[in-house]
Scaffold this active site. Structure first.
Site, mmCIF file in Angstrom:
data_model
loop_
_atom_site.group_PDB
_atom_site.id
_atom_site.type_symbol
_atom_site.label_atom_id
_atom_site.label_comp_id
_atom_site.label_asym_id
_atom_site.label_seq_id
_atom_site.Cartn_x
_atom_site.Cartn_y
_atom_site.Cartn_z
ATOM 1 N N GLN A 323 -2.672 -1.688 -1.198
ATOM 2 C CA GLN A 323 -3.234 -0.353 -1.000
ATOM 3 C C GLN A 323 -4.655 -0.401 -0.444
ATOM 4 O OE1 GLN A 323 -2.853 2.105 -4.510
ATOM 5 N NE2 GLN A 323 -0.839 1.280 -4.995
ATOM 6 N N CYS A 324 -5.322 -1.545 -0.582
ATOM 7 C CA CYS A 324 -6.698 -1.671 -0.120
ATOM 8 C C CYS A 324 -6.731 -1.990 1.377
ATOM 9 C CB CYS A 324 -7.438 -2.771 -0.878
ATOM 10 S SG CYS A 324 -7.588 -2.456 -2.647
ATOM 11 N N THR A 325 -7.757 -1.480 2.064
ATOM 12 C CA THR A 325 -7.956 -1.785 3.471
ATOM 13 C C THR A 325 -8.685 -3.122 3.582
ATOM 14 O OG1 THR A 325 -8.114 0.559 4.004
ATOM 15 C CG2 THR A 325 -8.964 -0.991 5.623
#
Length: 463
Positions: A323-325
């Site tokens: 979910q993290c960029t």
């Protein structure tokens, strides 16, 4: 001994003389100490001080205060003391206000006399997202003289943030972390006390993220607060993590005719773009698209115009690390700087947000006559850092866009939260509303192989 005294000293001596006369015959004279404290080679010396004797020549009782000398006519043509405001040269905050704009004033003085700094300073900017992009965009805007910045985020500062997010420090991570938006606003004020920075902790409702009955009122209040923020600002920056979180601000900005700058990061790629500016005209005269002409600013597409599906829950069935960029460290600085510069270029263009975006080839930009004092005003900037390559594509608005099409804007204006609730809870609602579902079906039908009974199999066609 002959002394040369200023008007102020004469006035003071006259006032002392008048005061002593009120005391009657008790005083015949007064001694006035003119104290002079000098320092030379680190040694203080008061030997230059002198004592004056003021003789009281008359003990006549005064009925009114004597007239003073040295006064001048003010702007109302009445006699009064001349007042000089020294706060700008003594107050550090006032000093900083004049000093921080020095670079901008030099730009206008030496290079761009037509640069409208007042228009930039008066632009109220709303930054949705106070993370890596939000911090850097805010710093860039302050450098351009923007004085009204509002940051919106619902996260807290974690231990991994300060090295990448330029407005935070290690102390901000302690005790669960400070709210990002509030901490970023306070950091901006520490950098420059003259900025009007506000931080607001707020979640942005998203399509595909269903709203339960228990959270209905909370979601309604979040929508109302975001709506008020969009209306009260001139420009929006979409600096959010997920694709669907950009949907609601895009709809609101189109409905209220606001400037929108969007930035999105990949690992070694990024996108910076401005949304088309909706003028409220129902049927603007469409241009015939050509690869060698410009697209008017009110016919440019938004972040969602190139999509043929509605935004959904992009975090579903993903682990936390997915979910993290994950981006190369320099990506946010490059994208943030271009986002800030793009807004200022839009503001400075004679047509403002209606500025056309050129669609010619990259090399042709270099020889064209510029209509903006800061250069071209592109629609999109796409960078591929692995090749240190940059493209400036432009695209027209999609009449079935799930975010900025007239159908969606009219539904939001008419039904408000009821329309949004359907979009939040039903993933297919926006596609059905805008006609995307029908378009998909027509596309599938067009791919059926038709055989003619009167012709041989070699004559089959795709219809």
């Amino acid at each position: 001994m002959s002394l040369l005294l200023s008007f102020h000293c004469l006035n003071l001596l006259k006032l002392i003389h008048s005061f002593i006369t009120l005391l009657g015959d008790k005083f015949k004279n007064a001694e006035i100490l003119c104290f002079r404290d000098r320092s030379k080679d680190g040694v203080r010396d008061v030997s230059h001080s002198i004592i004056l004797t003021l003789n009281i020549s008359s003990t006549k009782t005064l009925i009114e205060c004597p007239k003073s000398v040295g006064w001048e006519k003010n702007e109302r043509q009445k006699l009064g003391p001349r007042v000089v405001n020294l706060s700008s040269s003594m107050d550090p905050v006032r000093l900083s206000e004049s000093a921080v704009d020095l670079n901008l004033k030099l730009m206008r003085w030496r290079l761009l006399p037509e640069l409208d700094l007042e228009k930039v300073a008066g632009t109220k900017c709303l930054l949705l997202g106070a993370g890596t992009l939000g911090c850097n965009v805010a710093r860039c805007l302050m450098g351009w003289g923007v004085r009204h910045i509002t940051l919106v985020d619902n996260g807290r500062i974690s231990y991994s943030n300060p090295v990448r997010q330029s407005l935070f420090q290690f102390e901000d991570c302690l005790n669960g972390g400070k709210p990002k938006a509030e901490a970023a606003a306070e950091a901006l004020k520490k950098i420059f006390p003259g900025v009007k920075a506000t931080g607001i902790s707020l979640s942005i409702p998203m399509p595909g993220h269903s709203v339960s009955d228990g959270s209905l009122e909370v979601t309604k209040n979040e929508v109302k607060q975001l709506d008020e923020l969009v209306q009260s600002h001139d420009a929006l920056f979409l600096l959010l993590d997920t694709r669907e979180s950009r949907w609601l601000p895009t709809v609101m900005a189109a409905a209220y005719q606001k400037i929108v700058i969007c930035a999105a990061l990949g690992f070694d790629t990024f996108l910076v773009m401005r949304h088309g500016f909706h003028t409220g005209v129902d049927n603007p005269e469409k241009i015939a698209f050509s690869s060698t002409m410009s697209i008017p600013g009110d016919q440019l597409g938004c972040y969602f115009c190139n999509d043929v599906v509605a935004p959904g829950n992009s975090t579903r069935d993903r682990t936390l690390d997915q979910q993290c960029t994950v981006s190369r460290p320099g990506m946010s600085y490059l994208a943030s700087a271009l986002a800030g510069e793009l807004l200022v270029s839009v503001i400075q263009h004679p047509l403002g947000p209606k500025a056309p975006a050129d669609t010619s080839a990259k090399d042709e930009h270099l020889s064209q006559e510029l209509s903006c004092n800061l250069g071209i005003v592109p629609h999109q900037i796409r960078c591929f850092l692995s090749r240190f390559h940059q493209l400036l594509p432009a695209s027209m608005a999609f009449d079935k866009c799930t975010a900025c099409s007239k159908t969606v804007i009219d539904a939001y204006k008419k039904d408000g939260f009821d329309f949004l609730l359907k979009a939040f809870n039903d993933p297919a609602y926006l596609e059905n509303l805008t006609g995307l579902t029908q378009m998909h079906q027509e596309t599938l039908d067009a791919e059926v192989w038709d055989y003619s009974d009167d012709e041989e199999c070699s004559s089959m066609e795709i219809t």
